[in-house]
Write a protein that holds these residues in place. Sequence first.
Motif, short mmCIF file in Angstrom:
data_model
loop_
_atom_site.label_atom_id
_atom_site.label_comp_id
_atom_site.label_asym_id
_atom_site.label_seq_id
_atom_site.Cartn_x
_atom_site.Cartn_y
_atom_site.Cartn_z
N GLU A 49 -34.66 0.14 -30.52
CA GLU A 49 -36.09 0.02 -30.23
C GLU A 49 -36.82 1.26 -30.75
OE1 GLU A 49 -36.78 -2.29 -26.12
OE2 GLU A 49 -35.90 -0.29 -25.90
N PRO A 50 -36.81 1.49 -32.04
CA PRO A 50 -37.45 2.72 -32.56
C PRO A 50 -38.93 2.80 -32.18
CG PRO A 50 -36.90 1.19 -34.35
CD PRO A 50 -36.25 0.66 -33.12
N TRP A 51 -39.55 1.64 -32.04
CA TRP A 51 -40.99 1.59 -31.69
C TRP A 51 -41.27 2.10 -30.28
CZ3 TRP A 51 -38.07 -2.54 -33.48
CH2 TRP A 51 -37.43 -3.30 -32.48
N ALA A 52 -40.24 2.17 -29.44
CA ALA A 52 -40.45 2.57 -28.04
C ALA A 52 -40.27 4.08 -27.84
CB ALA A 52 -39.47 1.81 -27.15
N HIS A 53 -39.87 4.80 -28.88
CA HIS A 53 -39.64 6.24 -28.74
C HIS A 53 -40.97 6.96 -28.53
CE1 HIS A 53 -38.46 10.35 -29.99
NE2 HIS A 53 -37.29 9.98 -29.49
N PRO A 54 -40.98 8.02 -27.69
CA PRO A 54 -42.26 8.73 -27.44
C PRO A 54 -42.92 9.23 -28.73
CG PRO A 54 -40.50 9.55 -26.00
CD PRO A 54 -39.87 8.53 -26.89
N ARG A 55 -42.15 9.52 -29.76
CA ARG A 55 -42.76 10.02 -31.00
C ARG A 55 -42.97 8.91 -32.04
NH1 ARG A 55 -39.74 14.97 -33.43
NH2 ARG A 55 -41.56 14.91 -34.78
N ALA A 56 -42.82 7.66 -31.60
CA ALA A 56 -42.86 6.55 -32.58
C ALA A 56 -44.17 6.52 -33.36
CB ALA A 56 -42.64 5.22 -31.87
N LYS A 57 -45.28 6.62 -32.66
CA LYS A 57 -46.58 6.51 -33.35
C LYS A 57 -46.77 7.65 -34.36
CE LYS A 57 -51.29 5.13 -32.38
NZ LYS A 57 -51.27 3.69 -32.31
N GLU A 58 -46.44 8.85 -33.89
CA GLU A 58 -46.57 10.02 -34.78
C GLU A 58 -45.70 9.84 -36.04
OE1 GLU A 58 -44.65 13.36 -32.90
OE2 GLU A 58 -44.22 14.18 -34.89
N LEU A 59 -44.45 9.43 -35.83
CA LEU A 59 -43.52 9.32 -36.97
C LEU A 59 -43.83 8.12 -37.86
CD1 LEU A 59 -40.23 10.25 -35.08
CD2 LEU A 59 -41.30 11.60 -36.90
N ASP A 60 -44.51 7.12 -37.29
CA ASP A 60 -44.85 5.94 -38.10
C ASP A 60 -46.19 6.12 -38.82
OD1 ASP A 60 -43.65 3.57 -38.89
OD2 ASP A 60 -44.89 2.33 -37.59
N SER A 61 -46.87 7.23 -38.52
CA SER A 61 -48.17 7.50 -39.15
C SER A 61 -48.05 8.44 -40.34
CB SER A 61 -49.13 8.17 -38.15
OG SER A 61 -49.23 7.41 -36.99
N ILE A 62 -46.84 8.92 -40.56
CA ILE A 62 -46.66 9.89 -41.64
C ILE A 62 -45.66 9.30 -42.65
CG2 ILE A 62 -45.00 11.15 -40.16
CD1 ILE A 62 -45.68 13.66 -41.69
N THR A 63 -45.98 9.42 -43.93
CA THR A 63 -45.06 8.84 -44.92
C THR A 63 -43.77 9.67 -44.97
OG1 THR A 63 -45.80 10.14 -46.81
CG2 THR A 63 -47.02 8.09 -46.35
N TRP A 64 -42.73 9.05 -45.49
CA TRP A 64 -41.44 9.75 -45.67
C TRP A 64 -41.66 10.98 -46.56
CZ3 TRP A 64 -37.11 11.26 -44.02
CH2 TRP A 64 -35.95 11.39 -44.76
N GLN A 65 -42.47 10.81 -47.61
CA GLN A 65 -42.74 11.93 -48.52
C GLN A 65 -43.46 13.06 -47.77
OE1 GLN A 65 -41.80 12.67 -51.43
NE2 GLN A 65 -43.21 14.28 -52.06
N ALA A 66 -44.48 12.71 -46.98
CA ALA A 66 -45.25 13.74 -46.27
C ALA A 66 -44.36 14.44 -45.24
CB ALA A 66 -46.47 13.11 -45.60
N TRP A 67 -43.48 13.68 -44.58
CA TRP A 67 -42.57 14.29 -43.61
C TRP A 67 -41.69 15.32 -44.31
CZ3 TRP A 67 -37.47 15.27 -42.77
CH2 TRP A 67 -37.09 15.65 -41.48
N LEU A 68 -41.18 14.96 -45.49
CA LEU A 68 -40.31 15.88 -46.24
C LEU A 68 -41.10 17.13 -46.64
CD1 LEU A 68 -38.51 13.17 -48.39
CD2 LEU A 68 -37.36 14.72 -46.78
N GLU A 69 -42.35 16.94 -47.08
CA GLU A 69 -43.18 18.07 -47.50
C GLU A 69 -43.50 18.98 -46.32
OE1 GLU A 69 -46.55 16.34 -49.48
OE2 GLU A 69 -45.33 15.73 -51.20
N GLU A 70 -43.67 18.36 -45.16
CA GLU A 70 -43.96 19.13 -43.95
C GLU A 70 -42.75 19.95 -43.51
OE1 GLU A 70 -45.02 17.04 -40.19
OE2 GLU A 70 -46.98 16.91 -41.18
N ASN A 71 -41.56 19.45 -43.83
CA ASN A 71 -40.35 20.08 -43.30
C ASN A 71 -39.64 21.02 -44.26
OD1 ASN A 71 -39.40 19.12 -40.41
ND2 ASN A 71 -40.60 17.47 -41.37
N THR A 72 -40.02 20.98 -45.55
CA THR A 72 -39.45 21.97 -46.48
C THR A 72 -40.34 22.14 -47.70
OG1 THR A 72 -37.55 22.60 -47.82
CG2 THR A 72 -37.99 20.25 -47.69
N ASP A 73 -40.35 23.38 -48.22
CA ASP A 73 -41.07 23.65 -49.46
C ASP A 73 -40.15 23.51 -50.66
OD1 ASP A 73 -43.40 24.24 -48.16
OD2 ASP A 73 -42.87 26.37 -47.89
#
Length: 453
Positions: free
Chosen positions: A133-157
């Motif tokens: 139930e990934p949609w039920a996780h407390p961070r689901a909305k936050e993580l579903d609002s950011i693209t995979w590319q943007a997440w990677l850019e946010e987490n490493t240069d």
Amino acid sequence: MTEITRDVVIIGAGASGLTAATDLKARGLTVAVLEARDRVGGRLWTDTIEGAMLEIGGQWVSPDQTALIETLDNLKLDTFSRYREGESIYIGRDGTHTRYSGDRFPVDAETAAEMDRLIVILDELAESVGATEPWAHPRAKELDSITWQAWLEENTDNIEARDNIGLFVAEAMLTKPRHAFSALQAILMAASAGSFSNLVDEDFILDKRVIGGLQQVPLRLAENLGEDVFLSQPVRRLEYTEDSVTAIADGITVHAKFAIMAVPPNLYSRVDYQPPLPRLKHQMHQHMSLGLVIKVHAVYETPFWREDGLSGTVFSPYQLVHEAYDNTNHEDPRGTLVGFVSDQHADGVFQQDAAARKAAILESLATYYGEQAKNPVVYYESDWGSEEWTRGAYATSFDMGGLERYGAMQSTPVGPIYWSSSDLAAEGFQHVDGAIRVGHDTAAAIIARHESQ
Ligand code: FDA
């Protein structure tokens, strides 16, 4: 027009539909499986092209795929290990060509440390979010609002770390560009395979193949179902009430108590539902789309790369063919390479004519394996995008925000209509294992409802 009555009508003779039909029949329910194509198997298709047996669709089995392994055992199908002796090749951002062993790419120390750090974060996220139930996780909305590319850019240069970690989910799994799906969707992919570390380990993910081809699973299931499987019967319309359903295909009409739509979710809207489906289903179905990848098969007189001490495994996020493997058939003296051209790269080469596309793809293979790779005796591209009853490869995933917004209701039945597909699975999501798991679960849900009536 033939007209028949059964307890359950199953639309689609892929691994999922045939598994459900088998379970239902074993419990004494009558079934009819209606398949649009003139063959069973859907995205599993083993064919002989110019004398070479090729796995045009799905083929690999990994150790965590216990539902698939159980089916293989029941059907008495044997497996063999992918050839993996020798060194692999990685081509880096600066074009450097490096031979290596193990499951970590041979990048500079800083990039390696960044990749390891990201893998730890993603393993933790995959464990915490889970596949059910990934949609039920407390961070689901936050993580579903950011693209995979943007997440990677946010987490490493570190660009090379980002490109490599990105590849394991984007080019290699969902086959969509990194900006086209969310971090939550990427985490689901990892969780469904057990962990992100498993996705990185090709010896785990691409462990075994079935001798004679994986399409034998649907072929044998269909054989056991006998005359309950009807080929070349695309279902055009489902007329339903709370407790009955009629499936209307080109040459047959089936009256039943339940229906299972065992087709990829991107095709749900090809059927005319009367009455129309509820609003939320209409909305949701527009947010589920198939990725695109060309699976390229190149067969040679011998597996020449082995003589050079190579395993055949190659990777590069900077190449047209981003990954390729030794895909030689069991006890075959000829050597086969299988390579993959994903998402926008596939769009790009499909703009070219067949000869230019083949030349570009073989050029990319030659960058890894040398000039000999340019002269296969058999060359074939699996083009699932042009298959009317699939329309892409490998599978369906939600676009941005869709998983959190609609995931909780993706499998909810509508009256007597159930949904079954690898693309709705938790464990084994987008894989044959998931198709089988969902097939078993769907059959169990119908049996429980049938017995309570
Ligand atoms: P699937 O799509 O197989 O079956 C649906 C069936 O419904 C089809 O037969 C279709 O014709 C039929 N249909 C559609 N609309 C219809 C209608 N209106 N009426 C009647 N019939 C209709 N997985 C894995 O585990 N290991 C791997 O190595 C790979 N590799 C891989 C490579 C490639 C190129 C592809 C395309 C896919 C894979 N996969 C894979 C994924 C795997 O093949 C896939 O997840 C499952 O086979 C899907 O099984 P389903 O039964 O869910 O759908």
